[in-house]
Design a protein around this motif. Structure first.
Motif, PDB file in Angstrom:
ATOM      1  N   UNK A 383      19.320  -5.713  -2.438  1.00 58.03           N
ATOM      2  CA  UNK A 383      19.070  -4.782  -1.237  1.00 58.03           C
ATOM      3  C   UNK A 383      19.286  -3.245  -1.548  1.00 58.03           C
ATOM      4  N   UNK A 384      20.013  -3.132  -2.339  1.00 58.04           N
ATOM      5  CA  UNK A 384      20.217  -1.497  -2.347  1.00 58.04           C
ATOM      6  C   UNK A 384      19.076  -1.041  -3.122  1.00 58.04           C
ATOM      7  N   UNK A 385      18.460  -1.746  -4.021  1.00 58.26           N
ATOM      8  CA  UNK A 385      17.497  -1.237  -4.832  1.00 58.26           C
ATOM      9  C   UNK A 385      16.270  -1.160  -3.884  1.00 58.26           C
ATOM     10  N   UNK A 386      16.299  -2.275  -3.167  1.00 53.19           N
ATOM     11  CA  UNK A 386      15.078  -2.449  -2.187  1.00 53.19           C
ATOM     12  C   UNK A 386      14.923  -1.089  -1.223  1.00 53.19           C
ATOM     13  N   UNK A 387      16.380  -0.592  -0.595  1.00 49.15           N
ATOM     14  CA  UNK A 387      16.364   0.443   0.153  1.00 49.15           C
ATOM     15  C   UNK A 387      15.971   1.768  -0.563  1.00 49.15           C
ATOM     16  N   UNK A 388      16.434   1.939  -1.846  1.00 51.52           N
ATOM     17  CA  UNK A 388      15.939   3.092  -2.558  1.00 51.52           C
ATOM     18  C   UNK A 388      14.296   3.068  -2.777  1.00 51.52           C
ATOM     19  N   UNK A 389      13.702   2.008  -3.148  1.00 51.31           N
ATOM     20  CA  UNK A 389      12.531   2.071  -3.434  1.00 51.31           C
ATOM     21  C   UNK A 389      11.416   2.260  -2.026  1.00 51.31           C
ATOM     22  N   UNK A 415      18.970  -5.057   8.382  1.00 46.43           N
ATOM     23  CA  UNK A 415      19.328  -6.110   9.373  1.00 46.43           C
ATOM     24  C   UNK A 415      20.148  -7.046   8.443  1.00 46.43           C
ATOM     25  N   UNK A 416      19.602  -7.460   7.339  1.00 47.88           N
ATOM     26  CA  UNK A 416      20.229  -8.366   6.200  1.00 47.88           C
ATOM     27  C   UNK A 416      21.624  -7.879   5.724  1.00 47.88           C
ATOM     28  N   UNK A 417      21.763  -6.659   5.596  1.00 51.84           N
ATOM     29  CA  UNK A 417      22.880  -5.973   5.236  1.00 51.84           C
ATOM     30  C   UNK A 417      23.902  -6.075   5.871  1.00 51.84           C
ATOM     31  N   UNK A 418      23.564  -5.951   7.310  1.00 52.33           N
ATOM     32  CA  UNK A 418      24.468  -6.151   8.513  1.00 52.33           C
ATOM     33  C   UNK A 418      25.504  -5.077   8.820  1.00 52.33           C
ATOM     34  N   UNK A 419      25.546  -4.258   8.041  1.00 52.16           N
ATOM     35  CA  UNK A 419      26.541  -2.755   8.359  1.00 52.16           C
ATOM     36  C   UNK A 419      25.986  -1.405   8.378  1.00 52.16           C
ATOM     37  N   UNK A 420      24.597  -1.485   8.609  1.00 53.93           N
ATOM     38  CA  UNK A 420      23.807  -0.324   8.589  1.00 53.93           C
ATOM     39  C   UNK A 420      23.290   0.103  10.013  1.00 53.93           C
TER      40      UNK A 420
END
Length: 590
Positions: A383-389, A415-420
């Motif tokens: 998910x971190x890489x997805x956000x960066x892309x 939504x999946x990360x739940x803390x943003x």
């Protein structure tokens, strides 16, 4: 004596040298150095100005098309342009020199030299319909490449009026359809609709060469189909798409007529027949992917790519690489849905390699590349890489639909990360389907409702989630958006299961599973089979529960094996490539 003989019969020595030059040019492989020597020898005989200008044009053209000696090519073309302007009735040499010279200027990034040259040529070519129209198209193309679509549209409008005056309804239609294409790119829909209506009438009423007539119809229908697909209207487009497919079948049965049109302004083709076939495959793939007929998308992609490989052996036209990249972009998305991540990743790498060969392709598709990498990252749970892309893709695009698509997917990551929460609410404000949605796309608006429903589900606000998901279902059913329908049904089924309403849950999950199998959507199948296992257990249907558990096990194994295969590929390292500062790392990687 020899000099006198040459003066008396210039045609003989000139034709001999020209014959040798052409022989060397068309040899296999071409002997360009010898061809250039023969043409340069013409100047030894102090030829008349007409022969001198034509030879400068021929040398400039050969050097431009077959060598990297652009400075020498430019020198010869400038001389051809200068001399030919002083000679009466020498239009072909004059305007061909201007046309090739402006191409060369653009290749050298000297656009500001190309524009006044083309304007001057357009100004003095009004008595030569073929060249006047061709130069107008060329200048409009130059403005389009510079993203100055307003100037390009103005020129195409001038061309359409000129074609009408010289009695060429065929070329008038070409100018108007080209203008319609640019207006669609600019999203000026209020101007597009009357223009396409006018084009439709001109095309239907024009009586001429059958291939030219059908190619106009293909152009017209491609614009209509892409307009519908841009608006996410997958069901509404079907009649137009069917007409387009019938039209290309008609063209493929017609023989190319060698008889030249009587009106020189009619001497244009929109696209070669073979390119049109690939384009029709391409829009069919776009439609199949949006509608969720992924096996059909795969079938047409395979056909189109096979045809492209054959064409690229004989034809280096840049549009073929563009077609190939767009086809791959669509099939990559299909592979991620059908659970073939490893293949998708290899195809992303293939797109990178294609873009490496063309700076323009890379500029036009960098945002899409980062978006595809973002989708791949989601599929392998990075998910971190997805956000960066996705963040990089957002910085690179000015296209509203793509921007909205990326924001929707980035919201799903948050939504999946739940803390943003702060970033998530900021994004959702910008794609609010109930208020000022940024684009007119039916499909994207339905997806925005789904994202709201997903968030409400995770927050335990089930009634609110149901409202959003029913809105998605209403919209997706209206336009046959099968993937959104399947996703909404399984999420509604999950909500009813959590609320203890097992019967209603079953009514949602069973059709979701059937639809997901038909697409096929591996993630929805996995989700549905897990729910069916728990539902049947709760309802006391032990046999059905066992069968669902077995299906869930099979889907899990397939997805796990594919996950391991993808993550072990060297191309998996692409996920860590994103934009740092003004230069994209993808560009530096390439």
């Amino acid at each position: 004596k020899q000099q006198i003989a040459f003066s008396a019969a210039p045609e003989r020595w000139y034709l001999a040298l020209l014959g040798f030059a052409e022989h060397f040019r068309t040899s296999s492989p071409p002997k360009i150095r010898l061809c250039v020597h023969c043409l340069q020898a013409v100047f030894q005989f102090k030829p008349p100005q007409r022969i001198e200008a034509r030879t400068h044009l021929q040398l400039g053209s050969v050097l431009y098309h077959h060598t990297k000696n652009s400075e020498l090519a430019r020198s010869h073309l400038e001389k051809a342009w200068f001399i030919s302007q002083q000679l009466p009735q020498f239009e072909d040499v004059k305007f061909e020199a201007a046309s090739i010279l402006s191409e060369l200027f653009c290749q050298q990034n000297l656009v500001d030299s190309a524009k006044p040259l083309l304007r001057k040529a357009i100004q003095i070519s009004q008595q030569t319909p073929y060249w006047h129209c061709r130069l107008l198209f060329q200048l409009a193309q130059l403005h389009t490449l510079e993203k100055d679509l307003v100037s390009a549209c103005d020129l195409l409008g001038v061309g359409a009026e000129y074609a009408r005056v010289v009695g060429s309804e065929y070329t008038r239609a070409l100018f108007l359809l080209s203008k319609g294409m640019l207006l669609l790119m600019e999203r000026k829909l209020a101007e597009v609709h009357p223009l396409l209506t006018l084009c439709g009438n001109i095309v239907e009423n024009w009586q001429g060469n059958p291939i030219q007539k059908e190619s106009l119809r293909v152009f017209f229908l491609v614009l209509q189909v892409t307009h519908y697909l841009d608006a996410g209207q997958v069901k509404s487009v079907k009649p137009c798409l069917k007409q387009l497919q019938q039209c290309i079948q008609t063209i493929s049965t017609l023989h190319d007529d060698e008889i030249l049109p009587s009106n020189p302004a009619d001497l244009f083709h929109w696209l070669p027949k073979e390119h049109m076939c690939v384009l029709v495959y391409l829009v069919t793939v776009m439609h199949s992917m949006q509608a969720g007929y992924l096996e059909k998308a795969q079938k047409y992609t395979d056909k189109a790519l096979m045809q492209l490989e054959k064409l690229k052996m004989l034809d280096c036209s840049p549009i073929l690489s563009t077609f190939q990249v767009i086809l791959l972009e669509h099939i990559i998305m299909c592979r991620l849905v059908t659970g073939h991540k490893a293949t998708a990743l290899q195809e992303i790498s293939q797109v990178c390699q294609l873009c490496q060969q063309s700076p323009r392709l890379f500029t036009n598709h960098a945002a899409q590349l980062h978006t595809l990498l973002g989708l791949y990252c989601i599929s392998v749970n990075c998910m971190d890489n997805a956000e960066a892309q996705f963040t990089t893709a957002l910085r690179l695009t000015t296209h509203q639909e793509l921007w909205t698509y990326i924001v929707t997917n980035l919201a799903s990551v948050y939504i999946r990360e739940g803390n943003r929460h702060q970033e998530l609410y900021s994004l959702l404000e910008r794609i609010n389907p109930d208020h000022n949605f940024p684009v007119s796309s039916h499909c994207l608006r339905a997806a925005a409702f789904y994202i709201r429903g997903l968030l409400s589900f995770f927050q335990g606000r089930y009634n609110e989630a149901k409202r959003f998901l029913r809105e998605t279902l209403k919209m997706s059913n209206a336009e046959d958006l099968n993937r959104l329908t399947a996703c909404s049904l399984v999420l509604l089924g999950h909500i009813f299961y959590v609320l203890g309403n097992h019967r209603e849950s079953n009514n949602m999950v069973v059709p979701a599973m059937q639809l997901a199998s038909k697409i096929p959507d591996m993630s929805v199948q996995l989700w549905s089979s897990a729910l069916l296992k728990d539902l049947n257990k709760a309802l006391g249907n032990n046999m059905d529960a066992h069968e669902a558990a077995q299906m869930h096990q099979n889907f899990s194994q397939q997805l796990l094996q594919d996950h391991i295969a993808a993550c072990s590929l060297p191309e998996h390292n692409l996920i860590s490539v994103s934009q740092n500062g003004p230069t994209t790392s993808l560009a530096s990687l390439l």
